[in-house]
Design a protein around this motif. Structure first.
Motif, short mmCIF file in Angstrom:
data_model
loop_
_atom_site.label_atom_id
_atom_site.label_comp_id
_atom_site.label_asym_id
_atom_site.label_seq_id
_atom_site.Cartn_x
_atom_site.Cartn_y
_atom_site.Cartn_z
N PHE A 197 0.95 -1.40 0.23
CA PHE A 197 -0.25 -0.26 -0.21
C PHE A 197 0.91 1.54 -0.01
N VAL A 198 1.71 1.23 0.98
CA VAL A 198 2.41 2.16 1.18
C VAL A 198 3.32 2.51 -0.45
N VAL A 199 3.96 1.46 -0.74
CA VAL A 199 4.55 1.55 -2.06
C VAL A 199 4.09 2.07 -3.16
N ASP A 200 3.04 1.78 -3.21
CA ASP A 200 1.51 2.00 -4.60
C ASP A 200 2.02 3.61 -4.19
N GLU A 258 5.58 -6.03 16.09
CA GLU A 258 4.61 -5.23 16.22
C GLU A 258 4.83 -3.49 16.34
N HIS A 259 6.43 -3.11 16.66
CA HIS A 259 6.70 -2.39 16.63
C HIS A 259 7.11 -2.15 15.00
N LEU A 260 7.30 -2.50 14.94
CA LEU A 260 7.85 -2.81 12.94
C LEU A 260 6.80 -2.39 12.62
N LEU A 261 5.77 -2.77 12.38
CA LEU A 261 4.37 -2.45 12.20
C LEU A 261 4.03 -1.39 11.67
N GLN A 262 3.99 -0.48 13.78
CA GLN A 262 3.57 0.40 13.94
C GLN A 262 4.57 1.49 12.67
N LYS A 263 5.59 1.54 12.70
CA LYS A 263 6.10 2.14 11.80
C LYS A 263 5.79 2.23 10.26
N LEU A 264 5.67 1.27 9.95
CA LEU A 264 5.03 1.25 8.78
C LEU A 264 3.67 1.42 8.12
N MET A 265 2.93 0.90 9.50
CA MET A 265 1.12 1.97 9.04
C MET A 265 1.32 3.69 9.50
N SER A 266 2.73 3.90 10.07
CA SER A 266 2.80 5.38 10.56
C SER A 266 3.57 6.27 8.36
N LEU A 267 4.04 5.48 8.49
CA LEU A 267 3.86 5.61 6.95
C LEU A 267 2.94 5.35 5.73
N ALA A 268 2.35 4.54 6.06
CA ALA A 268 0.53 4.60 5.59
C ALA A 268 -0.02 5.67 5.92
N ALA A 269 -0.04 6.50 6.98
CA ALA A 269 -1.13 7.08 7.65
C ALA A 269 -1.47 8.28 6.51
N PRO A 270 -0.39 9.19 6.02
CA PRO A 270 -1.28 10.15 4.47
C PRO A 270 -2.45 9.93 4.79
N TRP A 271 -2.88 8.18 4.09
CA TRP A 271 -3.99 7.70 3.11
C TRP A 271 -4.34 7.43 3.74
N ARG A 272 -5.20 7.53 4.72
CA ARG A 272 -5.66 6.86 5.61
C ARG A 272 -7.69 6.42 5.28
N ASN A 273 -7.72 7.79 4.16
CA ASN A 273 -8.81 7.50 3.04
C ASN A 273 -8.62 6.73 2.12
N HIS A 274 -7.66 6.34 2.17
CA HIS A 274 -7.78 5.24 0.76
C HIS A 274 -8.65 4.53 0.91
N PRO A 275 -9.22 3.90 0.27
CA PRO A 275 -10.17 2.83 0.28
C PRO A 275 -9.33 1.21 -0.08
N HIS A 276 -7.87 1.19 -0.60
CA HIS A 276 -7.38 0.08 0.44
C HIS A 276 -6.21 0.00 1.09
N HIS A 277 -6.63 1.18 1.78
CA HIS A 277 -5.50 1.46 3.39
C HIS A 277 -6.01 0.69 4.11
N PRO A 278 -4.22 -0.80 4.66
CA PRO A 278 -4.61 -1.29 5.36
C PRO A 278 -5.77 -1.14 7.20
N ASP A 279 -5.65 -0.32 7.52
CA ASP A 279 -7.19 0.07 8.02
C ASP A 279 -8.30 -0.39 7.51
N ASN A 280 -8.42 -0.61 6.38
CA ASN A 280 -9.39 -1.08 5.90
C ASN A 280 -10.22 -2.16 5.94
N ASP A 281 -9.09 -3.24 6.39
CA ASP A 281 -9.33 -4.91 6.25
C ASP A 281 -10.79 -5.31 6.66
N THR A 282 -11.33 -5.87 5.58
CA THR A 282 -12.89 -6.41 5.37
C THR A 282 -12.60 -7.89 6.38
#
Length: 100
Positions: free
Chosen positions: A14-17, A61-85
């Motif tokens: 997601f971050v790379v995209d 868990e610590h590294l995943l949180q850092k990776l998710m911080s990189l993804a934070a600017p795109w939180r509203n994107h439909p494919h953001h990892p926090d939008n898991d089904t």
């Protein structure tokens, strides 16, 4: 979120995209920033995978949180990892091996 290899791969991809989207918008001025951000995301995902493989849950868990911080600017994107089904997996036919 599940602490498994697929979770890290989904967050990383997601971050790379999104970084690729940003690079296309800012190129050539944004090329170095893109490469730095891509390297950071790649290194985090690799370290995360190593921690999961070693069953070092605290580090994973610590590294995943850092990776998710990189993804934070795109939180509203439909494919953001926090939008898991349901079940912790996101349905995305564009991801190789993903569910349609």
């Amino acid at each position: 979120m599940l602490l498994d290899l697929q979770t890290g791969v989904r967050a990383y991809q997601f971050v790379v995209d999104r970084l690729d989207d940003r690079r296309r918008e800012q190129y050539p001025e944004g090329r170095q920033a893109y490469e730095d951000d891509w390297t950071a995301a790649h290194d985090l995902e690799k370290s995360y995978a190593e921690a999961v493989h070693a069953q070092d849950h605290d580090t994973a868990e610590h590294l995943l949180q850092k990776l998710m911080s990189l993804a934070a600017p795109w939180r509203n994107h439909p494919h953001h990892p926090d939008n898991d089904t349901e079940g912790g997996r996101q349905s995305d036919g564009t991801v190789p091996g993903g569910r349609p």
